[in-house]
Write a protein that holds these residues in place. Sequence first.
Motif, PDB file in Angstrom:
ATOM      1  N   LEU A  81       0.621  -1.350   0.332  1.00 23.73           N
ATOM      2  CA  LEU A  81      -0.061  -0.117   0.458  1.00 23.73           C
ATOM      3  C   LEU A  81       0.712   1.181   0.335  1.00 23.73           C
ATOM      4  CD1 LEU A  81      -2.685   0.496   0.177  1.00 23.73           C
ATOM      5  CD2 LEU A  81      -2.570   1.087   2.433  1.00 23.73           C
ATOM      6  N   GLN A  82       0.779   2.332  -0.843  1.00 20.87           N
ATOM      7  CA  GLN A  82       1.713   3.627  -1.278  1.00 20.87           C
ATOM      8  C   GLN A  82       1.316   4.173  -0.703  1.00 20.87           C
ATOM      9  OE1 GLN A  82       5.005   3.709  -1.945  1.00 20.87           O
ATOM     10  NE2 GLN A  82       4.433   5.351  -1.207  1.00 20.87           N
ATOM     11  N   MET A  83       1.290   5.061   0.002  1.00 23.75           N
ATOM     12  CA  MET A  83       0.440   6.259   0.601  1.00 23.75           C
ATOM     13  C   MET A  83       1.328   7.115   0.547  1.00 23.75           C
ATOM     14  SD  MET A  83      -0.830   4.581   3.924  1.00 23.75           S
ATOM     15  CE  MET A  83       0.975   3.890   4.891  1.00 23.75           C
ATOM     16  N   ASN A  84       0.784   8.327  -0.278  1.00 21.62           N
ATOM     17  CA  ASN A  84       1.435   9.623  -0.614  1.00 21.62           C
ATOM     18  C   ASN A  84       0.474  10.290  -0.098  1.00 21.62           C
ATOM     19  OD1 ASN A  84       3.048   8.440  -2.219  1.00 21.62           O
ATOM     20  ND2 ASN A  84       1.869   8.584  -3.976  1.00 21.62           N
ATOM     21  N   SER A  85       0.961  12.464  -0.028  1.00 22.69           N
ATOM     22  CA  SER A  85      -0.333  12.916   0.575  1.00 22.69           C
ATOM     23  C   SER A  85      -0.722  12.811   1.909  1.00 22.69           C
ATOM     24  CB  SER A  85      -1.043  13.760  -0.604  1.00 22.69           C
ATOM     25  OG  SER A  85      -0.153  13.462  -1.421  1.00 22.69           O
ATOM     26  N   LEU A  86       0.313  11.995   3.147  1.00 23.83           N
ATOM     27  CA  LEU A  86      -0.626  11.622   4.105  1.00 23.83           C
ATOM     28  C   LEU A  86      -0.685  12.901   4.669  1.00 23.83           C
ATOM     29  CD1 LEU A  86       1.090   8.871   5.387  1.00 23.83           C
ATOM     30  CD2 LEU A  86      -0.445   8.604   4.737  1.00 23.83           C
ATOM     31  N   LYS A  87      -2.227  12.893   5.549  1.00 26.62           N
ATOM     32  CA  LYS A  87      -2.953  13.437   6.302  1.00 26.62           C
ATOM     33  C   LYS A  87      -2.861  12.693   7.452  1.00 26.62           C
ATOM     34  CE  LYS A  87      -6.522  14.605   2.331  1.00 26.62           C
ATOM     35  NZ  LYS A  87      -7.427  14.860   2.038  1.00 26.62           N
ATOM     36  N   PRO A  88      -3.573  13.956   8.215  1.00 27.04           N
ATOM     37  CA  PRO A  88      -3.394  13.288  10.194  1.00 27.04           C
ATOM     38  C   PRO A  88      -4.332  12.093   9.793  1.00 27.04           C
ATOM     39  CG  PRO A  88      -3.013  15.985  10.145  1.00 27.04           C
ATOM     40  CD  PRO A  88      -3.026  15.397   8.703  1.00 27.04           C
ATOM     41  N   GLU A  89      -5.829  12.052   9.643  1.00 28.00           N
ATOM     42  CA  GLU A  89      -7.123  11.151   9.664  1.00 28.00           C
ATOM     43  C   GLU A  89      -6.161  10.042   8.353  1.00 28.00           C
ATOM     44  OE1 GLU A  89      -6.750  14.703   8.208  1.00 28.00           O
ATOM     45  OE2 GLU A  89      -8.070  14.902   5.995  1.00 28.00           O
TER      46      GLU A  89
END
Length: 126
Positions: A81-89
């Motif tokens: 799972l590539q996760m970009n532009s991560l957010k606090p939520e």
Amino acid sequence: QVQLVESGGGLVQAGDSLRLSCAASGGTFSMFRMSWFRQASGKEREIVAGSSWSGRSTYYTDSVKGRFTISRDNAKDTVYLQMNSLKPEDTAVYYCAREGSRFGSGSYRSSTFTSWGQGTQVTVSS
């Protein structure tokens, strides 16, 4: 009996990227749909992304579309799972899961996923 082991979680800042990995053993990986779920503190578990057994078809929950990418390497029995532009939520424990039936199809529902990893914590600071 299949075993799933996640890795790659950690503490990052908003806007950063992470790649989660889930290595499977003890089953015929290429015959099963795989998914990533997450559970934030005090909230219900939700599906994040799913991959068909071939990897050619994927599913994403609306909140991660365009930011997360699920992929799999059937030769390595691993889903990513590539996760970009991560957010606090996006902060949650992330779990990978394998569907119980081979060559699954249709909508992704947590009830059909019967094998689960131990989870990996992802924390996104603002």
